[in-house]
Design a protein around this motif. Structure first.
Motif, PDB file in Angstrom:
ATOM      1  N   LEU A 421     -20.679 -26.646   9.571  1.00 60.55           N
ATOM      2  CA  LEU A 421     -19.155 -25.895   9.884  1.00 60.55           C
ATOM      3  C   LEU A 421     -18.181 -26.390   9.754  1.00 60.55           C
ATOM      4  CD1 LEU A 421     -20.233 -22.635  12.178  1.00 60.55           C
ATOM      5  CD2 LEU A 421     -20.243 -22.396   9.753  1.00 60.55           C
ATOM      6  N   ASP A 422     -17.268 -26.927   9.432  1.00 60.21           N
ATOM      7  CA  ASP A 422     -16.623 -27.699   8.908  1.00 60.21           C
ATOM      8  C   ASP A 422     -17.245 -28.934   9.720  1.00 60.21           C
ATOM      9  OD1 ASP A 422     -14.453 -25.467   8.148  1.00 60.21           O
ATOM     10  OD2 ASP A 422     -13.661 -25.811  10.132  1.00 60.21           O
ATOM     11  N   GLY A 423     -18.456 -29.628   8.467  1.00 60.59           N
ATOM     12  CA  GLY A 423     -18.798 -30.424   8.675  1.00 60.59           C
ATOM     13  C   GLY A 423     -19.391 -30.868  10.002  1.00 60.59           C
ATOM     14  N   ARG A 424     -19.947 -30.044  11.084  1.00 58.58           N
ATOM     15  CA  ARG A 424     -20.157 -30.004  12.203  1.00 58.58           C
ATOM     16  C   ARG A 424     -21.800 -28.712  11.978  1.00 58.58           C
ATOM     17  NH1 ARG A 424     -18.987 -28.566  18.174  1.00 58.58           N
ATOM     18  NH2 ARG A 424     -20.498 -29.112  19.596  1.00 58.58           N
ATOM     19  N   ASP A 425     -22.982 -29.775  12.475  1.00 61.96           N
ATOM     20  CA  ASP A 425     -24.010 -29.454  12.486  1.00 61.96           C
ATOM     21  C   ASP A 425     -24.462 -28.013  12.835  1.00 61.96           C
ATOM     22  OD1 ASP A 425     -27.035 -28.814  12.694  1.00 61.96           O
ATOM     23  OD2 ASP A 425     -26.799 -30.579  11.541  1.00 61.96           O
ATOM     24  N   ILE A 426     -24.764 -27.023  12.778  1.00 61.50           N
ATOM     25  CA  ILE A 426     -24.620 -26.111  14.071  1.00 61.50           C
ATOM     26  C   ILE A 426     -25.858 -25.654  14.624  1.00 61.50           C
ATOM     27  CG2 ILE A 426     -24.366 -24.146  12.165  1.00 61.50           C
ATOM     28  CD1 ILE A 426     -27.162 -23.388  11.921  1.00 61.50           C
ATOM     29  N   ARG A 427     -26.449 -26.859  14.435  1.00 60.20           N
ATOM     30  CA  ARG A 427     -27.325 -27.839  15.616  1.00 60.20           C
ATOM     31  C   ARG A 427     -26.923 -28.080  16.637  1.00 60.20           C
ATOM     32  NH1 ARG A 427     -32.035 -29.531  11.792  1.00 60.20           N
ATOM     33  NH2 ARG A 427     -30.559 -30.836  11.254  1.00 60.20           N
ATOM     34  N   SER A 428     -25.896 -28.681  16.372  1.00 57.99           N
ATOM     35  CA  SER A 428     -24.952 -29.211  17.778  1.00 57.99           C
ATOM     36  C   SER A 428     -24.143 -28.364  18.097  1.00 57.99           C
ATOM     37  CB  SER A 428     -24.282 -30.909  16.672  1.00 57.99           C
ATOM     38  OG  SER A 428     -23.654 -30.644  16.044  1.00 57.99           O
ATOM     39  N   ILE A 429     -23.862 -27.093  17.695  1.00 57.88           N
ATOM     40  CA  ILE A 429     -22.850 -26.669  18.316  1.00 57.88           C
ATOM     41  C   ILE A 429     -23.473 -25.626  19.591  1.00 57.88           C
ATOM     42  CG2 ILE A 429     -20.875 -24.730  18.162  1.00 57.88           C
ATOM     43  CD1 ILE A 429     -20.817 -25.551  15.469  1.00 57.88           C
ATOM     44  N   PRO A 432     -23.133 -20.034  22.577  1.00 56.09           N
ATOM     45  CA  PRO A 432     -22.165 -19.167  22.504  1.00 56.09           C
ATOM     46  C   PRO A 432     -21.595 -19.448  21.749  1.00 56.09           C
ATOM     47  CG  PRO A 432     -23.163 -19.885  24.710  1.00 56.09           C
ATOM     48  CD  PRO A 432     -23.686 -20.670  23.592  1.00 56.09           C
ATOM     49  N   ARG A 433     -21.128 -20.650  21.545  1.00 56.55           N
ATOM     50  CA  ARG A 433     -19.491 -21.434  21.053  1.00 56.55           C
ATOM     51  C   ARG A 433     -19.778 -20.781  19.401  1.00 56.55           C
ATOM     52  NH1 ARG A 433     -14.677 -20.405  19.685  1.00 56.55           N
ATOM     53  NH2 ARG A 433     -14.100 -22.292  18.270  1.00 56.55           N
ATOM     54  N   LEU A 434     -21.158 -21.194  19.047  1.00 56.29           N
ATOM     55  CA  LEU A 434     -21.588 -20.904  17.559  1.00 56.29           C
ATOM     56  C   LEU A 434     -21.452 -19.560  16.934  1.00 56.29           C
ATOM     57  CD1 LEU A 434     -22.211 -21.503  15.091  1.00 56.29           C
ATOM     58  CD2 LEU A 434     -25.069 -21.749  15.876  1.00 56.29           C
ATOM     59  N   ARG A 435     -22.177 -18.339  17.938  1.00 53.95           N
ATOM     60  CA  ARG A 435     -21.907 -17.048  18.180  1.00 53.95           C
ATOM     61  C   ARG A 435     -20.228 -16.202  18.140  1.00 53.95           C
ATOM     62  NH1 ARG A 435     -28.061 -16.240  19.719  1.00 53.95           N
ATOM     63  NH2 ARG A 435     -28.777 -17.553  17.778  1.00 53.95           N
ATOM     64  N   GLU A 436     -19.416 -17.422  18.756  1.00 51.74           N
ATOM     65  CA  GLU A 436     -18.146 -17.161  18.810  1.00 51.74           C
ATOM     66  C   GLU A 436     -17.039 -17.139  17.703  1.00 51.74           C
ATOM     67  OE1 GLU A 436     -16.360 -19.093  22.069  1.00 51.74           O
ATOM     68  OE2 GLU A 436     -17.072 -17.658  23.343  1.00 51.74           O
ATOM     69  N   LEU A 437     -17.702 -18.235  16.810  1.00 51.68           N
ATOM     70  CA  LEU A 437     -17.436 -19.121  15.512  1.00 51.68           C
ATOM     71  C   LEU A 437     -17.621 -17.646  14.384  1.00 51.68           C
ATOM     72  CD1 LEU A 437     -17.907 -22.431  16.066  1.00 51.68           C
ATOM     73  CD2 LEU A 437     -15.807 -21.581  16.048  1.00 51.68           C
ATOM     74  N   VAL A 438     -18.870 -17.704  14.231  1.00 54.74           N
ATOM     75  CA  VAL A 438     -19.559 -16.935  13.572  1.00 54.74           C
ATOM     76  C   VAL A 438     -19.688 -15.525  14.122  1.00 54.74           C
ATOM     77  CG1 VAL A 438     -21.781 -16.775  11.473  1.00 54.74           C
ATOM     78  CG2 VAL A 438     -20.387 -18.554  12.537  1.00 54.74           C
ATOM     79  N   SER A 439     -19.039 -14.519  13.098  1.00 48.93           N
ATOM     80  CA  SER A 439     -19.639 -13.242  13.283  1.00 48.93           C
ATOM     81  C   SER A 439     -19.969 -12.469  12.256  1.00 48.93           C
ATOM     82  CB  SER A 439     -17.683 -12.574  13.427  1.00 48.93           C
ATOM     83  OG  SER A 439     -17.852 -10.816  13.578  1.00 48.93           O
ATOM     84  N   ILE A 440     -21.300 -11.220  12.532  1.00 44.10           N
ATOM     85  CA  ILE A 440     -21.789 -11.007  11.230  1.00 44.10           C
ATOM     86  C   ILE A 440     -21.452  -9.495  11.325  1.00 44.10           C
ATOM     87  CG2 ILE A 440     -23.439 -10.870  13.294  1.00 44.10           C
ATOM     88  CD1 ILE A 440     -25.255 -11.733  10.635  1.00 44.10           C
ATOM     89  N   ALA A 441     -21.754  -8.757  10.535  1.00 44.93           N
ATOM     90  CA  ALA A 441     -21.596  -7.032  10.393  1.00 44.93           C
ATOM     91  C   ALA A 441     -23.272  -6.860   9.559  1.00 44.93           C
ATOM     92  CB  ALA A 441     -20.612  -6.623   9.411  1.00 44.93           C
ATOM     93  N   PHE A 442     -24.173  -6.465  10.247  1.00 40.21           N
ATOM     94  CA  PHE A 442     -25.428  -5.893   9.010  1.00 40.21           C
ATOM     95  C   PHE A 442     -25.430  -5.106   8.271  1.00 40.21           C
ATOM     96  CE2 PHE A 442     -26.752  -7.801  13.580  1.00 40.21           C
ATOM     97  CZ  PHE A 442     -26.820  -9.224  12.967  1.00 40.21           C
TER      98      PHE A 442
END
Length: 605
Positions: A421-429, A432-442
């Motif tokens: 995400l914007d050049g940052r591996d999601i495994r380094s985020i 809690p912060r990752l799921r603030e950045l990414v919102s999902i509707a199932f």
């Protein structure tokens, strides 16, 4: 078949919860110590009170010997009142101490149970989605309710009396040998067979106890599914089928419980019978010795009274061992969940920061419980969604679209490759912060037994009333104003008081209320009518203009929301372009959008 991010039933099988190897009873119960240690002084106080109460019982035979060999033997009724009063005081002390024992442990052990249940619930929230895919909900429910009660009751009663009754038995046995060692040897004759029998019983009973607890969890799953799916059962007239399934599993549980009761009854018969035979033999020998003048009547009465006082410690052995095994298997089941590995922590992986947007590079994935001989579901995904761009993802049912979107917020972990995400591996985020950045509707919206406001604001709890209203307008959820209490209206379990389209619009409002930097929409308009769909699409364009979005689409109208389209087939992205470009260049895309194969189109021409 509809895809579902939460379960992904179209992509993977569901397997029952695993059954780990059985630990010894003592080792299993020792795992409760970190929780029980906060109440250790209360438990020690309970043991002390119970020991004092039992000690008062063991004093009774000595008082009886003094009465028989004293006032009764000498026909001195005046001397009878002091020891009789002492007997009364001992009885009152026993009753009072047992009452105190219960009061001492009731509150702290309730707190222990509450703490364990809280830790279990928190653990379930931290466990990855793949864990919940494997475990039936009824199994988890039974661990949080009936198993928790079993462990608390063990700490409150059986644990205390396993300690107390053992000490009382040793003390009482020493007293009997002190009174007359010959009669003491006779009463101990059943000891060896009882030890061997209880060891055999414990080995068999632990397996039956575990089986019964697992069957209770399976039965809870059936009940839960029947309640949640009651509309389907009634609509298709399948209530009898589910009733038969319930009856079958209830019968299995009944058989297991009866088998447990049968084992316990057999053990109890021997535990009660052998000591009674030994006591009868000791009585016969004692009477002969009293007649011969080798033993005083008071000593015989004291010996028999002591032996009778030990009946409860001996007879309770079977029940206490049974409950200890129940508690041990409940503890095993509790820690099966607590020992599960949680979502992987953030790593220090970094990539160049100029790579903006969402990028999938060589992403591979297979479900952890997929058969070994099956290929990966995603075999090498390469896709770049530029910053501020909306990308539509299309593909046949079961191609892995929902699974791919679930990798972005790390609901599942990739088996290879990277996502940035914007050049940052999601495994380094941090998660809690990752799921603030990414919102999902199932696609399959899940609502909770809460108000409309609480359900929508799960996407951003700190949102203002104005932001809530904006999200509801974007999702065309104007129906909320007509509900009895507006946004404070309770939607009921699973939101079943609302229509499918209404639930989907609230789920969409939940996804957009926080104005996320990255938005994932899994076919969010599938349950809407054509008119409402057009209104939602018009409002969504404004939201999508300010975010980077990945939209799973099945219909051309949803595809037209996107700047570009990616086609997923055979585990890879096989084409990327605009809607018009792909209609001309990709046969797979034309087939998905029109529903016609190349052969069918040639026949039409």
């Amino acid at each position: 078949m509809a895809e579902n991010t939460q379960l992904s039933k179209s992509d993977k099988p569901s397997l029952p919860a695993p059954e780990p190897p059985r630990r010894s009873t003592v080792r299993s119960l020792l795992r409760l110590w970190p929780y029980a240690r906060v109440a250790r002084w209360r438990i020690a106080g309970s043991v002390t009170a119970a020991l004092l109460a039992s000690g008062s019982v063991l004093l009774v035979p000595l008082v009886l010997r003094a009465i028989v060999d004293g006032p009764i033997a000498h026909h001195d009724l005046g001397a009878l009142w002091p020891p009789a009063g002492l007997l009364l005081l001992l009885g009152l002390a026993e009753a009072g101490l047992f009452g105190i024992r219960r009061v001492i442990v009731a509150r702290p052990l309730a707190k222990v149970e509450s703490a364990m249940r809280g830790d279990l619930y928190a653990k379930l929230q931290r466990l990855p989605v793949s864990f919940h895919d494997r475990w039936p909900s009824g199994q988890l429910l039974s661990r949080a309710t009936s198993d928790m009660f079993t462990m608390r009751l063990f700490l409150a009663f059986p644990l205390v009396f396993l300690i107390v009754n053992s000490l009382v038995f040793l003390t009482g046995t020493a007293m009997m040998f002190a009174l007359d060692w010959r009669l003491g040897l006779i009463t101990l004759l059943p000891a060896l067979p009882l030890v061997l029998l209880t060891r055999h019983f414990e080995d068999r009973y632990s397996g039956a106890a575990r089986r019964a607890q697992d069957q209770t969890g399976d039965l809870a799953t059936v009940i839960e599914e029947s309640v949640l799916g009651i509309r389907i059962l009634k609509a298709f007239g399948r209530h009898r089928t589910m009733a038969e399934r319930f009856k079958r599993q209830a019968t299995e549980l009944r058989s297991t419980e009866l088998h447990k009761a049968d084992m316990l009854a057999n053990l109890w018969a021997v535990i009660v019978g052998l000591p009674e035979i030994a006591l009868g033999l000791a009585l016969a020998v004692g009477v002969v010795r009293v007649a011969d003048g080798d033993l005083s009547t008071g000593t015989l009465v004291a010996f028999l009274s002591t032996a009778l006082a030990l009946r409860w410690p001996v007879e309770s052995l079977g029940w206490l061992l049974a409950y200890a095994n129940e508690a041990a298997t409940a503890t095993d089941r509790y820690f099966e969940v607590m020992d599960e590995p949680e979502d992987a922590p953030a790593e220090s992986t970094t990539v160049p920061t100029e790579d903006q947007g969402i990028r999938f590079t060589g992403v591979r994935f297979r479900y952890p419980d997929a058969p070994a001989d099956t290929p990966d579901l995603l075999t090498g995904i390469d896709l770049h969604i530029r910053r501020g761009e909306t990308m539509a993802l299309v593909g046949a049912t079961g191609s892995g679209k929902t699974t791919l979107t679930a990798l972005l917020p790390r609901l599942y972990e990739t088996n290879g490759g990277s996502i940035t995400l914007d050049g940052r591996d999601i495994r380094s985020i941090p998660l809690p912060r990752l799921r603030e950045l990414v919102s999902i509707a199932f696609e399959e919206p899940t609502l909770f037994s809460a108000s409309v406001r609480e359900n929508v604001l799960m996407g951003r709890p700190e949102a203002t009333e104005q932001e809530l209203a904006t999200a509801l307008r974007t999702a065309q959820a104007g129906f909320v104003e007509k509900l009895p209490e507006g946004t404070a209206t309770q939607v009921g379990e699973q939101g079943l008081s609302l229509s499918g389209g209404q639930r989907q619009r609230l789920a969409l409002a939940r996804a957009v209320v926080g104005r996320p930097e990255f938005l994932v929409l899994d076919d969010p308009l599938s349950a809407l009518d054509v008119h409402t769909e057009a209104l939602v699409e018009r409002a969504l364009r404004q939201v999508l203009a300010d975010t980077t979005a990945l939209v799973v689409a099945h219909r051309p109208s949803t595809v037209l929301l996107a700047d570009r389209v990616a086609v997923l087939a055979e585990g890879r992205i096989v084409a990327v372009g605009t809607h018009q470009e792909l209609l001309h260049s990709s046969a797979a895309y034309r087939e998905l959008m029109t529903g016609q194969t190349a052969t069918e189109r040639s026949l039409v021409r």
